[in-house]
Design a protein around this motif. Structure first.
Motif, PDB file in Angstrom:
ATOM      1  N   ALA A  11      53.472  36.346  41.507  1.00  0.00           N
ATOM      2  CA  ALA A  11      53.969  36.483  42.876  1.00  0.00           C
ATOM      3  C   ALA A  11      53.553  35.303  43.746  1.00  0.00           C
ATOM      4  O   ALA A  11      54.270  34.943  44.683  1.00  0.00           O
ATOM      5  N   THR A  12      52.410  34.687  43.456  1.00  0.00           N
ATOM      6  CA  THR A  12      51.968  33.533  44.239  1.00  0.00           C
ATOM      7  C   THR A  12      52.997  32.410  44.161  1.00  0.00           C
ATOM      8  O   THR A  12      53.340  31.795  45.175  1.00  0.00           O
ATOM      9  N   LEU A  13      53.506  32.161  42.962  1.00  0.00           N
ATOM     10  CA  LEU A  13      54.573  31.167  42.796  1.00  0.00           C
ATOM     11  C   LEU A  13      55.800  31.564  43.595  1.00  0.00           C
ATOM     12  O   LEU A  13      56.378  30.734  44.316  1.00  0.00           O
ATOM     13  N   TRP A  14      56.182  32.832  43.513  1.00  0.00           N
ATOM     14  CA  TRP A  14      57.424  33.258  44.166  1.00  0.00           C
ATOM     15  C   TRP A  14      57.287  33.324  45.685  1.00  0.00           C
ATOM     16  O   TRP A  14      58.270  33.172  46.413  1.00  0.00           O
ATOM     17  N   MET A  15      56.085  33.511  46.186  1.00  0.00           N
ATOM     18  CA  MET A  15      55.912  33.494  47.638  1.00  0.00           C
ATOM     19  C   MET A  15      56.199  32.105  48.205  1.00  0.00           C
ATOM     20  O   MET A  15      56.713  31.972  49.315  1.00  0.00           O
ATOM     21  N   ASP A  16      55.857  31.061  47.455  1.00  0.00           N
ATOM     22  CA  ASP A  16      56.194  29.700  47.897  1.00  0.00           C
ATOM     23  C   ASP A  16      57.707  29.497  47.917  1.00  0.00           C
ATOM     24  O   ASP A  16      58.259  28.906  48.846  1.00  0.00           O
ATOM     25  N   ILE A  17      58.369  29.966  46.866  1.00  0.00           N
ATOM     26  CA  ILE A  17      59.825  29.801  46.781  1.00  0.00           C
ATOM     27  C   ILE A  17      60.516  30.601  47.877  1.00  0.00           C
ATOM     28  O   ILE A  17      61.454  30.115  48.523  1.00  0.00           O
ATOM     29  N   SER A  18      60.059  31.815  48.119  1.00  0.00           N
ATOM     30  CA  SER A  18      60.702  32.689  49.107  1.00  0.00           C
ATOM     31  C   SER A  18      60.171  32.471  50.512  1.00  0.00           C
ATOM     32  O   SER A  18      60.518  33.204  51.420  1.00  0.00           O
ATOM     33  N   ARG A  19      59.334  31.466  50.729  1.00  0.00           N
ATOM     34  CA  ARG A  19      58.693  31.072  51.995  1.00  0.00           C
ATOM     35  C   ARG A  19      58.156  32.271  52.771  1.00  0.00           C
ATOM     36  O   ARG A  19      58.347  32.417  53.976  1.00  0.00           O
ATOM     37  N   TYR A  20      57.403  33.113  52.041  1.00  0.00           N
ATOM     38  CA  TYR A  20      56.805  34.299  52.653  1.00  0.00           C
ATOM     39  C   TYR A  20      55.715  33.921  53.649  1.00  0.00           C
ATOM     40  O   TYR A  20      54.869  33.075  53.380  1.00  0.00           O
ATOM     41  N   ALA A  21      55.714  34.582  54.795  1.00  0.00           N
ATOM     42  CA  ALA A  21      54.633  34.427  55.779  1.00  0.00           C
ATOM     43  C   ALA A  21      54.527  35.706  56.585  1.00  0.00           C
ATOM     44  O   ALA A  21      55.386  36.585  56.522  1.00  0.00           O
TER      45      ALA A  21
END
Length: 768
Positions: free
Chosen positions: A233-243
């Protein structure tokens, strides 16, 4: 520099420049087939396309060299001459210009500060002699699964990956490293699969398992841990620009964290990648869509939002759709389509019309550009998914929400009447020109009549097995996550300006195999980790270093510093402080005072930083609260993403600030004290405590020299703290985890310093 270029340079030095042509002919083997994609296009792209490429506004002399029919055509300024004449360099004006020494004739022109090497010129000449055959861009051709190459050493390959890797190594005179030690392998797979170091108990279990299947069994065990989903999920949070905030000036709080819980759940459940993407792009449009599928569409809504009074609603609404379009193209297709927002793409076959046709898929939502200022702020923007207690008790059981209040999440929803989309002149929201309909770039993969022209159709087009990009891009992302560098180095750019794959046949083999096996992500990870390529030692051999300094051909395992979040995780886990709770709202750990206050507008819930207490201080780095205007300092210092846009790779810098963090950060010092106190309560001798700490942090037993140095340091520090009790008390009371008064002593302070020193070893936060 590739091997051919190295040989060429050596020949020049050996024989002198008087016989360059003959030397070059030696470098380019007589029967070698020159490829437009792999040999010629990179030369033209770097030196010629700025003036003779896809951008019509910058094109000079009417000559276009990226398309065969244009390159073969008569020149506008001299109809008796042709840019390129297949099989005849002497009749090709391009060849005459690149060998000319006349400043008025030579190409590239002297003022460009560009110059072709003799090797480049020889390649172009040979290519023209062979017919100047143009090829479609490699990434736009569907991947093909060729048989793995045969290798001389039949004992080394463990699976198909190794055949491709060995073949490339062998071509360059490289040889693989021996397998890494068992302790190094365990730490490596534990960090790659879970983002956590192996516990001493797991180390003993693996060491004692002498069966041939021990390694594969451990991979399976780790893939079954919930920490696997957190790592992915850490990788995908970067892709999905989660904040956790909206960005822009006021930057108030929002509640997108249930989407993060879903991503963790999806990876742990091993949701096939084609479904994983379909739900995120268009889960709300699936037949009888449930709340889980709708929640997945929050992927599209993680971009920044403004709450500043006086903004123009349509301007920001368009800005949000642009962000969705760019995130989709970069994160899933691996294309830099944002370049075509204002004008036709200068290098890839993507026009501005193509861009806004893709934009049209996302432009049919009731989302607003402005919903009111920060005084009217709510933690989600229209359209909203309401998640209630009974949803969590029944369908959304993976959401970690302990109270009974409802949660708001920004998700996707489709308008009943389609909104018209126009090409925007220079990308300006208020300058619509020609209307367009939803479509995808023809040169990538024609949309045709197979799919409905809406987001669900776009999702189906994206994961269709004839789409040449989606599977390639994802397997390359996973390869990058494991080896630190993708088979295509430019992870977010598979276009014509991106890097060529180092192992094109392997990339295609993996992509096809991934699709053939149900887009199974865990299988892909296991496949890579099971290879002999992955299991090599990271020892650097001088011979291989000279031939391949960047380790592109993987004759050794790479040494990689851990991602920012996993550095925090390692410190927490090895010390025993980690709270292994999965999911839930983001938390606010220690951070220097005044950071938020210095950058805030002075309004809204996030105007001041309110540090959390208790167990929330010891959650994994994935859950650290991210305020877009002031991202958390420790992750940023270690090259974490600030999450204001889609990112598919992170840099790896080395700065003095990183050393200062590891030496002085309150979390590191508290973790050192906590682990030291646990060791002292076991009433072990100092050298046994030091060995225990070393095993927990480093993942292996220390050698005699290491024990000797650390024990000497312990005695020095013990002497110092015995003379300065106040300093010992001050050090051991750092942090908010409780400590018994009986434990506070010079011994604890000295052992705390030793543990801190171990955390500051390069090996501590490096995957080796």
């Amino acid at each position: 520099m590739n091997l051919q270029a190295l040989i060429f340079a050596a020949l020049i030095l050996l024989f002198g420049s008087c016989s360059q042509d003959k030397q070059i002919e030696l470098v380019i083997e007589k029967n070698e087939q020159i490829s437009y994609n792999y040999h010629i296009r990179p030369i033209l792209s770097d030196n010629c396309f700025a003036c003779h490429g896809p951008d019509a506004n910058k094109r000079e002399a009417g000559l276009r060299l990226d398309i065969a029919e244009n390159a073969y055509a008569a020149l506008k300024e001299n109809p008796n001459k042709f840019g390129i004449v297949p099989n005849s360099p002497s009749e090709s004006e391009v060849y005459h210009r690149i060998i000319s020494s006349d400043p008025n004739e030579m190409m590239p022109p002297p003022e460009s500060n560009l110059k072709l090497s003799e090797y480049d010129i020889a390649l172009i000449k040979r290519w023209i002699e062979q017919g100047a055959v143009y090829e479609p861009h490699w990434a736009f051709v569907p991947p093909r699964k060729v048989d793995p190459p045969k290798v001389k050493n039949k004992n080394w390959p463990n699976n198909e990956i190794d055949h491709f890797i060995w073949a490339k190594m062998d071509q360059r005179g490289l040889s693989p490293n021996p397998e890494a030690e068992k302790s190094a392998l365990l730490k490596r797979i534990s960090l790659d699969i879970t983002g956590l170091p192996p516990s001493p108990e797991l180390q003993k279990r693996f060491e004692n398992d002498k069966s041939p299947e021990a390694y594969v069994k451990m991979i399976d065990y780790l893939l079954d841990q919930s920490a696997y989903g957190e790592k992915m999920a850490t990788l995908w949070m970067d892709i999905s620009r989660y904040a956790d905030s909206y960005g822009y000036q006021d930057d108030n709080i929002r509640t997108q964290w249930p989407y993060r819980d879903w991503v963790i759940h999806a990876f742990n459940k091993n949701l096939p990648y084609d479904q994983f993407i379909t739900w995120q792009l268009a889960g709300d449009m699936l037949p009888n869509a449930n709340k889980e599928q709708i929640l997945a569409t929050a992927f599209n809504r993680n971009h920044k939002y403004t709450e500043e009074g006086g903004v123009i609603d349509e301007e920001y609404r368009v800005e949000y759709i642009l962000d969705k379009t760019n995130t989709f193209s970069k994160g899933i297709l691996g294309l830099t389509m944002e370049c075509a927002h204002c004008h036709d793409h200068k290098y890839d076959p993507v026009s501005q019309k193509n861009y806004f046709e893709l934009f049209a898929f996302f432009n049919n939502t009731p989302e607003k550009g402005y919903e009111g200022d920060v005084m009217q702020s709510k933690p989600a923007k229209t359209p909203i998914l309401w998640i209630e207690r009974n949803d969590i008790d029944q369908l959304l059981t993976f959401i970690n929400h302990t109270d009974s209040s409802k949660i708001m999440v920004s998700v996707m929803e489709e308008l009943k009447e389609p909104r018209k989309t126009y090409i925007l002149d220079r990308g300006l929201y208020d300058a619509p020109t020609l209307p367009v309909n939803p479509n995808t770039p023809e040169n990538v993969f024609p949309f045709g009549s197979k799919f409905p022209r809406n987001r669900l159709g776009l999702a189906q087009w994206t994961v269709d097995k004839n789409n040449p990009l989606t599977a390639r891009v994802f397997v390359n992302l996973i390869w990058q996550e494991i080896f630190g560098r993708g088979i295509v180095k430019s992870t977010g750019d598979f276009g014509m300006q991106g890097d060529l794959p180092s192992h094109p046949e392997l990339l295609d083999w993996l992509a096809v195999d991934f699709m053939e096996n149900g887009w199974d992500i865990k299988r892909l990870v296991k496949q890579i980790l099971s290879s002999s390529t992955y299991r090599q030692s990271s020892k650097v051999e001088n011979k291989n270093l000279k031939v391949d300094p960047e380790n592109i051909y993987l004759s050794r395992a790479p040494r990689l510093r851990l991602p920012a979040e996993n550095i925090r995780d390692l410190v927490l886990s090895s010390s025993g402080l980690l709270v292994q709770e999965v999911g839930g709202p983001s938390v606010k750990p220690y951070q220097p005072e005044g950071l938020w206050e210095a950058a805030t507008s002075g309004r809204g819930e996030l105007k001041t930083y309110k540090q959390d207490k208790g167990e929330k201080l010891y959650r994994r780095g994935l859950y650290t609260f991210i305020k877009l205007t002031v991202p958390p300092p420790m992750p940023i210092i270690f090259d974490g993403s600030n999450r204001d846009q889609c990112e598919v790779n992170r840099g790896r810098t080395n700065t003095p600030l990183q050393a200062l963090v590891m030496l002085n950060d309150p979390l590191v010092l508290e973790a050192s004290r906590y682990l030291a106190s646990q060791l002292l309560t076991q009433e072990l001798k100092p050298n046994a405590s030091i060995e225990n700490a070393f095993i927990r942090v480093i993942g292996r037993k220390p050698n005699n020299k290491e024990i000797e140095i650390l024990q000497s340091y312990y005695l020095e520090e013990l002497s110092r703290f015995e003379k300065n009790i106040e300093a010992a008390i001050s050090l051991t009371k750092l942090g908010e985890s409780p400590i018994s008064d009986e434990l506070i002593s010079p011994k604890l302070a000295a052992m705390t310093q030793v543990v801190t020193a171990i955390y500051n070893l390069e090996e501590a936060i490096t995957k080796i």
